[in-house]
Design an enzyme around this catalytic site. Structure first.
Site: not given
Ligand code: VGL
Ligand code: ZN
Length: 213
Positions: A18, A116, A161
């Site tokens: 991410d 995702k 994540c």
């Molecule tokens: C994430 C919170 C919500 C992450 C993704 O990538 O850690 N955290 N969505």
């Protein structure tokens, strides 16, 4: 173990979590100093023959957004049908600029982009299993079929994540290694301490990028 070529084994894969604009400076869910991971991850990317990246990829009105729940604010917790779910600011909306990868992320040989969190009713911190702890993303099957055995992780956010992905990698039968300096945390309540405890319990190995590149 003097060169990275000797450290690297067939069966190793780098999983970059991410590294998207919404988690970096001026993003909607900016993680402090999130941009700092990008040069390290580019370096790591050049050392790994096999690299997979994930992309948080939510529809507008996603159930993990506080704005979807009247009267709720970001960072509160609700009961989802699968258990407690932290609420977040709207982020990484499919096709929006914030969902794009950081502009300086530069790993041309990435072989798989795994999206995702695209089911409206279920969040997915882990790259392996969604937050209902049941719905698979297919990544374990992909890794197994390709013969990978060791998963090395870096990215955002360390305590969400990256954490859930590393732990699920071990649950799925892989060895997991996290490059800690190539991650940054959200840091809510006890999230960092919980991450370290769980890594110790599950045998997730914590590494520094310099130990590898
Ligand atoms: C994430 C919170 C919500 C992450 C993704 O990538 O850690 N955290 N969505
Ligand atoms: Zn998300």
């Amino acid at each position: 173990m003097s060169t990275s070529a000797e450290k690297m084994m067939r069966g190793d894969v780098l999983l970059v979590i991410d590294v998207q604009r919404d988690f970096c400076t001026l993003g909607r869910l900016a993680v402090q100093d999130g941009d700092a991971v990008v040069p390290l991850i580019n370096q790591l990317g050049s050392q790994f023959q096999h690299v997979i990246v994930t992309q948080d990829w939510h529809p507008a009105g996603h159930s993990s957004f506080a704005s979807t729940h009247p009267g709720k604010r970001p960072y509160e917790t609700i009961q989802a049908f699968y258990g407690p779910q932290t609420l977040w600011p709207d982020h990484c909306i499919q096709g929006s600029p914030g969902a794009e990868f950081h502009a300086d992320l530069d790993i041309p040989h990435v072989e798989l982009i795994l999206r995702k969190g695209f089911r409206t009713a279920i969040d997915s911190y882990s790259a392996f299993t969604e937050n209902d702890k049941t719905t698979p993303t297919g990544l374990a099957g992909y890794l197994r079929e390709c013969g990978f055995r060791r998963v090395f992780l870096a990215g955002l956010a360390y305590d969400y994540c990256v954490r859930f992905s590393a732990v699920d990698a071990v649950r799925a039968g892989f060895e997991a290694f996290v490059f800690e300096d190539a991650c940054r945390p959200v840091n809510l309540a006890t999230s960092i301490a919980d991450t370290h405890r769980e890594f110790a319990e599950m045998g997730v190995v914590r590494l520094a990028t310099a130990e590898f590149v």
